[in-house]
Design an enzyme around this catalytic site. Sequence first.
Site, PDB file in Angstrom:
ATOM      1  N   GLU A 113       0.888  -1.176   0.081  1.00  0.00           N
ATOM      2  CA  GLU A 113       0.009   0.090  -0.030  1.00  0.00           C
ATOM      3  C   GLU A 113       0.846   1.475  -0.026  1.00  0.00           C
ATOM      4  O   GLU A 113       1.955   1.340   0.527  1.00  0.00           O
ATOM      5  CB  GLU A 113      -1.045   0.037   1.260  1.00  0.00           C
ATOM      6  CG  GLU A 113      -1.758  -1.130   1.326  1.00  0.00           C
ATOM      7  CD  GLU A 113      -2.974  -1.186   0.120  1.00  0.00           C
ATOM      8  OE1 GLU A 113      -3.193  -0.177  -0.483  1.00  0.00           O
ATOM      9  OE2 GLU A 113      -3.629  -2.142  -0.012  1.00  0.00           O
ATOM     10  N   CYS A 170      -7.394  -1.829   8.481  1.00  0.00           N
ATOM     11  CA  CYS A 170      -6.118  -1.773   7.960  1.00  0.00           C
ATOM     12  C   CYS A 170      -5.506  -0.391   7.609  1.00  0.00           C
ATOM     13  O   CYS A 170      -4.573  -0.119   7.886  1.00  0.00           O
ATOM     14  CB  CYS A 170      -6.094  -2.699   6.726  1.00  0.00           C
ATOM     15  SG  CYS A 170      -6.106  -4.615   6.885  1.00  0.00           S
ATOM     16  N   HIS A 172      -0.937  -6.121   2.101  1.00  0.00           N
ATOM     17  CA  HIS A 172      -2.333  -6.802   1.968  1.00  0.00           C
ATOM     18  C   HIS A 172      -1.961  -8.106   1.550  1.00  0.00           C
ATOM     19  O   HIS A 172      -1.237  -8.293   0.244  1.00  0.00           O
ATOM     20  CB  HIS A 172      -3.272  -6.045   1.416  1.00  0.00           C
ATOM     21  CG  HIS A 172      -4.267  -5.313   2.309  1.00  0.00           C
ATOM     22  ND1 HIS A 172      -4.544  -3.943   1.961  1.00  0.00           N
ATOM     23  CD2 HIS A 172      -4.967  -5.527   3.279  1.00  0.00           C
ATOM     24  CE1 HIS A 172      -5.248  -3.411   2.845  1.00  0.00           C
ATOM     25  NE2 HIS A 172      -5.447  -4.437   3.555  1.00  0.00           N
TER      26      HIS A 172
END
Length: 202
Positions: free
Chosen positions: A81, A144, A166
């Site tokens: 991310e 998250c 992830h």
Amino acid sequence: MKKTVLLTGFEPFDGATINPAWKAVRRFRGWVDEDYMVEILQLPCVFGQATRVLCGAVDEIRPGIVLCVGQAGGRDELTLERVAVNCDDAPIQDNEGQQPVDTPIVIDGPETYLATLPVDAMVDALCARGLTASVSETAGSFVCNHVFYGLMHHLEGKAVIGGLMHVPYLPEQAAMVDGAPSMALSEMIEGLRIAMEVAVRG
């Protein structure tokens, strides 16, 4: 002197009995490599509490690198991310029944934070080793992203790099969700090892 990597994974949530993030992370308990050692931590899937637990561990352990790992059911690859957004907007309840809607994580905090991990280099290394991986521009709006944003806010001014990866469902989870993609646990574990190696060694 070896660097310390704080590697975190979430407890199961939404009625599930397993979370692939934690199943992969816990394999690194006591892990010591030539250049780094790993401390692992399970995070509660609870808004607020998860960030408090994480930031407390950062202050206690004083790692050089923090890599949080979460489940992204429906994705078919490892995703690093890039962007954390200052917004909780939960599609489901967390493990204490909270379901915030369009709520800032940090009042008057910046709209976004960027990961300070070398996400592009990490993805390049993962792909070069035969794993499927990509950079993601959205960490969602559940716990998250909440933890990712809270971590980066906490790391401001500290000589620590951090971010979030992830992982997909495990095959046994995907079997219960018709057509959902999955990844073997062994690939997730190898992906985490490669990601940490790149983060440590640049």
